[in-house]
Design an enzyme around this catalytic site. Structure first.
Site, short mmCIF file in Angstrom:
data_model
loop_
_atom_site.label_atom_id
_atom_site.label_comp_id
_atom_site.label_asym_id
_atom_site.label_seq_id
_atom_site.Cartn_x
_atom_site.Cartn_y
_atom_site.Cartn_z
N GLY A 23 0.83 -1.19 0.00
CA GLY A 23 0.00 0.00 0.00
C GLY A 23 0.86 1.24 0.00
O GLY A 23 2.09 1.17 0.05
N ALA A 24 0.21 2.38 -0.04
CA ALA A 24 0.94 3.63 -0.11
C ALA A 24 1.80 3.86 1.13
O ALA A 24 2.87 4.45 1.06
CB ALA A 24 -0.04 4.79 -0.28
N GLY A 26 3.05 1.44 3.10
CA GLY A 26 3.99 0.37 3.44
C GLY A 26 3.50 -0.98 2.99
O GLY A 26 2.65 -1.09 2.12
N LYS A 43 2.99 -4.28 9.91
CA LYS A 43 2.98 -3.31 8.83
C LYS A 43 4.31 -2.56 8.81
O LYS A 43 4.77 -2.07 9.84
CB LYS A 43 1.83 -2.31 9.02
N ASP A 138 -13.33 5.69 6.35
CA ASP A 138 -13.27 4.69 5.27
C ASP A 138 -13.96 3.40 5.72
O ASP A 138 -13.40 2.31 5.61
CB ASP A 138 -11.82 4.42 4.87
#
Length: 246
Positions: A23-24, A26, A43, A138
């Site tokens: 993902g953006a 990591g 993560k 989200d």
């Protein structure tokens, strides 16, 4: 050394089992704590320049602030070179997207009972976040993970400037109409998104889906959605319709 057996942190004694996704911010891995054999999620986030450090530190502070029965528990953090590693509990039963499909196989009454139970725990999680002045921003099935004794919301962001709106984030099909109209998010925006999730849990269908993105967004902005089945209790119908009209 094989990645599946690579020791990530000798002090904590964890090793990578497999990679989940990138993902953006990591990359995410399933890791094993060697002393007990228990699995966790790790993560990896950038921790190189001041901007990276602030983003990572804010994320950690947010997770600590939101510790509760219904949120992901932060276990450890450590840095290694230009990276920070964040280790959290592992929700082995997956996310709610899979559960939506499973619920459609149940008899109607049993399905409704399950949805009531899920809703109660989701509300507890969301109420806890909002009581801390935090928007999730989200909410969607992929960000609600199933735990053994509760439900878990994904990582949220702090409100900006202590105001009741924040930068627009999230997934288009779960954004409330006001986000498209004035580009702001409110606490009610989370409630709206949760209403969509409830509709999906019951029917297996997104209430505004029209076959493509443009028409689906148009349905959202116009409040044009499918009707709930007749067998859905009137109390639940009213609840969901109210959530979709905030």
């Amino acid at each position: 050394m094989n990645q599946n057996t690579m020791i990530v942190c000798e002090q904590i004694q964890i090793e990578i089992d497999k990679k989940f996704f990138g993902g953006a911010m990591g990359k995410t891995f399933l890791v094993k704590y060697k002393p007990t054999g228990q699995f966790y999620v790790m993560k990896r986030v950038d921790y190189f320049d001041e901007k990276d450090k602030k983003m990572a530190d804010d994320e950690i502070a947010q997770m600590r602030k939101l510790t509760s029965r219904y949120t992901v528990r932060l276990e450890w953090t450590f840095t290694e070179g230009p990276d920070m590693y964040v280790v959290t509990e592992y929700c082995s039963r997956g996310d709610t997207r899979k559960l939506i499909k499973e619920l459609q196989q149940l008899p109607q009454e049993e399905r409704i009972n399950h949805v009531w139970e899920l809703f109660a725990q989701m509300v507890l999680a969301l109420n806890f976040m909002h009581s801390k002045g935090v928007l999730h921003r989200d909410i969607k099935p992929e960000n609600i993970f199933i735990m053994l004794d509760g439900r878990d919301f994904g990582l949220s962001k702090q409100l900006l400037d202590n105001d009741y709106y924040a930068k627009v984030e999230g997934t288009k099909f779960y954004m409330a109409p006001e986000i498209y109209m004035d580009r702001k998010m409110y606490f009610e925006s989370d409630i709206y998104a949760l209403g969509i999730v409830l509709f999906e849990l019951i029917t297996g269908t997104h209430p505004f889906y029209a076959g493509n993105e443009q028409e689906t967004i148009e349905n959202i902005t116009k409040g044009k959605h499918y009707e709930l089945p007749n067998w859905v209790p009137i109390e639940m119908k009213k609840l969901i319709l109210n959530m979709l009209s905030v």
